[in-house]
Scaffold this motif. Structure first.
Motif, PDB file in Angstrom:
ATOM      1  N   VAL A 164      58.193  -5.423 -39.924  1.00 28.42           N
ATOM      2  CA  VAL A 164      57.074  -4.798 -39.194  1.00 28.42           C
ATOM      3  C   VAL A 164      56.136  -5.797 -38.522  1.00 28.42           C
ATOM      4  CG1 VAL A 164      54.991  -3.390 -39.444  1.00 28.42           C
ATOM      5  CG2 VAL A 164      57.127  -2.645 -40.501  1.00 28.42           C
ATOM      6  N   PRO A 165      55.700  -6.855 -39.193  1.00 28.50           N
ATOM      7  CA  PRO A 165      54.763  -7.788 -38.535  1.00 28.50           C
ATOM      8  C   PRO A 165      55.352  -8.489 -37.312  1.00 28.50           C
ATOM      9  CG  PRO A 165      54.779  -8.108 -40.918  1.00 28.50           C
ATOM     10  CD  PRO A 165      55.936  -7.227 -40.592  1.00 28.50           C
ATOM     11  N   PHE A 166      56.681  -8.473 -37.171  1.00 29.11           N
ATOM     12  CA  PHE A 166      57.324  -9.204 -36.080  1.00 29.11           C
ATOM     13  C   PHE A 166      57.600  -8.323 -34.858  1.00 29.11           C
ATOM     14  CE2 PHE A 166      58.406 -11.315 -40.053  1.00 29.11           C
ATOM     15  CZ  PHE A 166      58.005 -12.617 -39.776  1.00 29.11           C
ATOM     16  N   GLY A 167      57.221  -7.033 -34.919  1.00 29.88           N
ATOM     17  CA  GLY A 167      57.329  -6.182 -33.745  1.00 29.88           C
ATOM     18  C   GLY A 167      58.509  -5.237 -33.751  1.00 29.88           C
ATOM     19  N   LEU A 168      58.635  -4.477 -32.660  1.00 30.05           N
ATOM     20  CA  LEU A 168      59.635  -3.398 -32.583  1.00 30.05           C
ATOM     21  C   LEU A 168      61.068  -3.915 -32.541  1.00 30.05           C
ATOM     22  CD1 LEU A 168      57.881  -0.920 -30.119  1.00 30.05           C
ATOM     23  CD2 LEU A 168      58.197  -0.668 -32.574  1.00 30.05           C
ATOM     24  N   LEU A 169      61.309  -5.041 -31.893  1.00 27.66           N
ATOM     25  CA  LEU A 169      62.670  -5.583 -31.860  1.00 27.66           C
ATOM     26  C   LEU A 169      63.138  -5.975 -33.258  1.00 27.66           C
ATOM     27  CD1 LEU A 169      62.679  -7.782 -28.612  1.00 27.66           C
ATOM     28  CD2 LEU A 169      63.881  -5.615 -29.007  1.00 27.66           C
ATOM     29  N   ALA A 170      62.232  -6.527 -34.040  1.00 25.11           N
ATOM     30  CA  ALA A 170      62.567  -6.886 -35.422  1.00 25.11           C
ATOM     31  C   ALA A 170      62.826  -5.633 -36.252  1.00 25.11           C
ATOM     32  CB  ALA A 170      61.440  -7.708 -36.040  1.00 25.11           C
ATOM     33  N   ILE A 171      62.075  -4.565 -35.992  1.00 26.91           N
ATOM     34  CA  ILE A 171      62.285  -3.294 -36.692  1.00 26.91           C
ATOM     35  C   ILE A 171      63.680  -2.743 -36.382  1.00 26.91           C
ATOM     36  CG2 ILE A 171      61.553  -0.872 -36.793  1.00 26.91           C
ATOM     37  CD1 ILE A 171      58.673  -1.834 -36.447  1.00 26.91           C
TER      38      ILE A 171
ATOM     39  N   LEU B 118      61.307   6.592 -41.670  1.00 30.16           N
ATOM     40  CA  LEU B 118      60.237   5.661 -42.033  1.00 30.16           C
ATOM     41  C   LEU B 118      59.853   4.782 -40.854  1.00 30.16           C
ATOM     42  CD1 LEU B 118      58.435   4.673 -44.340  1.00 30.16           C
ATOM     43  CD2 LEU B 118      60.255   3.071 -44.994  1.00 30.16           C
ATOM     44  N   ARG B 119      60.850   4.396 -40.047  1.00 28.36           N
ATOM     45  CA  ARG B 119      60.559   3.580 -38.872  1.00 28.36           C
ATOM     46  C   ARG B 119      59.639   4.320 -37.906  1.00 28.36           C
ATOM     47  NH1 ARG B 119      65.209   1.763 -40.763  1.00 28.36           N
ATOM     48  NH2 ARG B 119      65.627  -0.469 -40.613  1.00 28.36           N
TER      49      ARG B 119
ATOM     50  N   PHE C 260      51.197   2.373 -36.325  1.00 29.52           N
ATOM     51  CA  PHE C 260      50.726   1.050 -35.914  1.00 29.52           C
ATOM     52  C   PHE C 260      50.941   0.737 -34.437  1.00 29.52           C
ATOM     53  CE2 PHE C 260      51.605   0.635 -40.494  1.00 29.52           C
ATOM     54  CZ  PHE C 260      50.358   0.209 -40.917  1.00 29.52           C
ATOM     55  N   PHE C 261      51.722   1.571 -33.757  1.00 24.56           N
ATOM     56  CA  PHE C 261      51.956   1.345 -32.339  1.00 24.56           C
ATOM     57  C   PHE C 261      51.518   2.587 -31.552  1.00 24.56           C
ATOM     58  CE2 PHE C 261      54.800  -1.327 -34.756  1.00 24.56           C
ATOM     59  CZ  PHE C 261      54.760  -2.547 -34.096  1.00 24.56           C
ATOM     60  N   THR C 262      51.736   2.584 -30.268  1.00 22.49           N
ATOM     61  CA  THR C 262      51.277   3.690 -29.425  1.00 22.49           C
ATOM     62  C   THR C 262      52.312   4.818 -29.381  1.00 22.49           C
ATOM     63  OG1 THR C 262      52.286   2.846 -27.386  1.00 22.49           O
ATOM     64  CG2 THR C 262      50.092   2.006 -27.986  1.00 22.49           C
ATOM     65  N   PRO C 263      51.905   6.040 -28.977  1.00 20.57           N
ATOM     66  CA  PRO C 263      52.881   7.127 -28.802  1.00 20.57           C
ATOM     67  C   PRO C 263      54.001   6.757 -27.838  1.00 20.57           C
ATOM     68  CG  PRO C 263      50.646   8.006 -28.772  1.00 20.57           C
ATOM     69  CD  PRO C 263      50.522   6.516 -28.779  1.00 20.57           C
ATOM     70  N   ALA C 264      53.684   5.995 -26.788  1.00 17.82           N
ATOM     71  CA  ALA C 264      54.710   5.569 -25.835  1.00 17.82           C
ATOM     72  C   ALA C 264      55.716   4.631 -26.504  1.00 17.82           C
ATOM     73  CB  ALA C 264      54.065   4.881 -24.631  1.00 17.82           C
ATOM     74  N   ASP C 265      55.245   3.727 -27.366  1.00 17.47           N
ATOM     75  CA  ASP C 265      56.149   2.829 -28.093  1.00 17.47           C
ATOM     76  C   ASP C 265      57.120   3.623 -28.957  1.00 17.47           C
ATOM     77  OD1 ASP C 265      55.152   0.414 -27.117  1.00 17.47           O
ATOM     78  OD2 ASP C 265      53.563   0.336 -28.631  1.00 17.47           O
TER      79      ASP C 265
ATOM     80  N   PRO D 152      66.130  -2.742 -24.731  1.00 14.98           N
ATOM     81  CA  PRO D 152      66.415  -3.679 -25.830  1.00 14.98           C
ATOM     82  C   PRO D 152      66.687  -2.981 -27.161  1.00 14.98           C
ATOM     83  CG  PRO D 152      64.520  -4.411 -24.556  1.00 14.98           C
ATOM     84  CD  PRO D 152      64.828  -3.025 -24.096  1.00 14.98           C
ATOM     85  N   TYR D 153      65.949  -1.910 -27.426  1.00 16.26           N
ATOM     86  CA  TYR D 153      66.171  -1.173 -28.673  1.00 16.26           C
ATOM     87  C   TYR D 153      67.532  -0.484 -28.641  1.00 16.26           C
ATOM     88  CZ  TYR D 153      61.127  -1.688 -28.132  1.00 16.26           C
ATOM     89  OH  TYR D 153      59.874  -2.199 -27.884  1.00 16.26           O
ATOM     90  N   MET D 154      67.901   0.053 -27.498  1.00 13.84           N
ATOM     91  CA  MET D 154      69.183   0.727 -27.363  1.00 13.84           C
ATOM     92  C   MET D 154      70.345  -0.235 -27.635  1.00 13.84           C
ATOM     93  SD  MET D 154      70.885   2.648 -24.067  1.00 13.84           S
ATOM     94  CE  MET D 154      69.472   3.739 -23.880  1.00 13.84           C
ATOM     95  N   GLN D 155      70.237  -1.451 -27.105  1.00 14.65           N
ATOM     96  CA  GLN D 155      71.320  -2.411 -27.287  1.00 14.65           C
ATOM     97  C   GLN D 155      71.525  -2.777 -28.756  1.00 14.65           C
ATOM     98  OE1 GLN D 155      69.773  -5.378 -24.566  1.00 14.65           O
ATOM     99  NE2 GLN D 155      71.168  -4.750 -22.935  1.00 14.65           N
TER     100      GLN D 155
END
Length: 487
Positions: A379-386, A233-234, A241-246, A329-332
């Motif tokens: 979701v509204p708070f961005g990828l780190l929040a996800i 789902l993520r 809502f974000f780019t392919p690179a994101d 940051p996502y990896m951590q």
């Protein structure tokens, strides 16, 4: 089958399964690093999106029958053949739906190249027919604990597909290098396994056999679908809502810690489910096996993930080049998210082995419902929040999965977290110490930061384990010592 025989089969199976995963994953890891250095994040973003739909179809092809074949005590050729023919028919229907639905998917995800997305979906979908056969092969291997065969098939598939993928990437085929790699991997693995196991579908079919297995398997199937949809789902939301690179950065940040988790927890789980199934009438033996699995896997997995989180910046820069640094940051965050997977998975395997697929389904609905709610809020708070929502959701999932086993086998949530607490505390200490070291060396080359961080982290963990006489450390040390003596 007596407990000693089961124990010997389990140890042998674990060794071969571990060898399969380690050898296969080393090659796969090297291949993925080379490909990531050649290809662009957008290529990975597109393939990650397509994998969501093809993986869902793979699950639908299997329909939970593979688990039923392993769990059923007296599964015979009629059972295996019936599952194969049903799976193949489902694959035909699903591929037709994928083929027709590809333009609709491309229209919805309008940030991607439409024509390329349609073509990739239709080509990767062909792997469903291989999955129909391979899923039954894998069930046969697990049922009879023939993990040595898996070793050869996995190694061969990864090696051949890796060579082809790298060659195509160098020649500028882009995302098609990843498509070819995936299809060749499943095809070669299935062929080698066919030659090694020599299981062939027989000319027999039984609706009665399928009906009996479906009574158990449908709950496991629905549970796995819910889990998969929740996990994907993520990516579906990020892709929209974000780019392919994101999407590529987030998935790459998840891939490395997931690789560690798969090799440690996945190895133990694949062996323990058939083991638990054999011990399902002996609750005392099951709780002993389960406690050992939880404590040992957490003792190994938690520090490995903590160490990866601490050295993630030099690791990514060294392996994947600086173009992938946005994934750090996502990896951590996701490294800490996967730390609790042994607790979640070992409890799930024991509940499945006992035959309580109804509990598995209820747990899956509760866990994923909570996780989906956390995701929507984030979701509204961005990828780190996800990413953070996944960490919170995984902790809750581990607690929920552990709850039923207090009644089923006498292993409570409190006892389980008491068992893993030493590993968790030492891993946090390791993370803080290594992060401080790598930060102090930030002006130096990436390979120096990485090497010093790894050596320092392992030293800290081993020394603390030795000084405090951690039980899992002593168990692993004695097991290695006894193995050397037998040699």
């Amino acid at each position: 089958m007596n407990n000693n025989s089961v124990r010997k089969q389990t140890i042998s199976g674990a060794i071969w399964k571990f060898c399969e995963r380690i050898s296969g994953q080393i090659i796969s890891f090297v291949v993925s690093v080379i490909l990531a250095r050649i290809l662009m994040p957008n290529d990975y973003g597109l393939i990650a999106l397509v994998f969501i739909f093809t993986t869902l179809c793979d699950k639908l092809v299997v329909c939970g029958f593979a688990t039923s074949l392993i769990q059923k005590k007296s599964a015979d050729d009629k059972d295996f053949s019936s599952v194969f023919y049903l799976s193949f028919c489902i694959a035909i229907v699903l591929y037709g739906l994928l083929y027709v639905g590809a333009p609709l998917i491309a229209d919805f995800y309008d940030k991607f190249d439409r024509e390329q997305l349609i073509s990739v979906i239709r080509v990767l979908g062909l792997g469903l027919f291989i999955m129909a056969f391979n899923s039954v092969q894998q069930a046969y291997v697990s049922k009879h604990m023939l993990f040595k065969c898996n070793f050869y098939s996995s190694l061969g598939g990864v090696a051949v597909s890796g060579i082809v993928g790298i060659m195509m990437a160098y020649k500028g085929y882009g995302v098609w290098a990843l498509v070819a790699q995936n299809l060749i991997l499943t095809t070669v693995s299935a062929i080698i396994l066919l030659l090694a196991v020599r299981w062939y579908p027989k000319l027999c079919f039984s609706f009665g056999s399928l009906k009996n297995m479906f009574a158990y398997g449908w709950k496991i199937f629905v549970s796995s679908i819910i889990k998969m949809l929740y996990n994907d789902l993520r990516s579906l939301i990020i892709g929209k809502f974000f780019t392919p690179a994101d999407l590529a950065y987030y998935n790459r940040g998840q891939t490395l810690p997931q690789l560690v988790d798969t090799n440690i927890t996945g190895t133990i789980d694949s062996v323990l489910f058939p083991t638990y199934s054999k011990l399902q009438d002996d609750k005392l033996a099951m709780i002993v096996a389960m406690r050992r699995a939880v404590k040992t896997s957490c003792y190994v997995l938690m520090p490995a993930l903590a160490l990866m989180a601490a050295v993630s910046t030099p690791l990514v820069s060294l392996l994947l080049t600086d173009k992938w640094l946005p994934c750090v940051p996502y990896m951590q965050i996701l490294c800490f998210s996967f730390m609790f997977s042994p607790v979640e998975m070992e409890n799930l395997q024991s509940i499945k082995a006992i035959g309580r697929s109804d509990i598995v389904l209820k747990l899956e609905i509760a866990k994923r419902g909570i996780g989906a709610l956390l995701l929507v809020i984030s979701v509204p708070f961005g990828l780190l929040a996800i990413a953070s929502s996944m960490l919170i959701g995984n902790i809750i999932a581990a607690i929920l999965n552990a709850s039923p086993n207090k009644k089923l086998i006498g292993y409570s949530v409190g006892s389980q977290f008491k068992d893993i607490l030493p590993s968790l505390l030492m891993s946090i200490l390791l993370y803080v110490c290594v992060l401080a070291i790598t930060d102090s060396l930030s002006s130096m080359a990436s390979w120096i930061q990485f090497s010093v961080g790894i050596c320092f982290g392992i030293s800290v963990y081993v020394i603390v384990s030795f000084l405090f006489k951690v039980e899992s450390f002593l168990y692993i040390k004695n097991m290695i010592f006894n193995s050397k003596q037998r040699l």
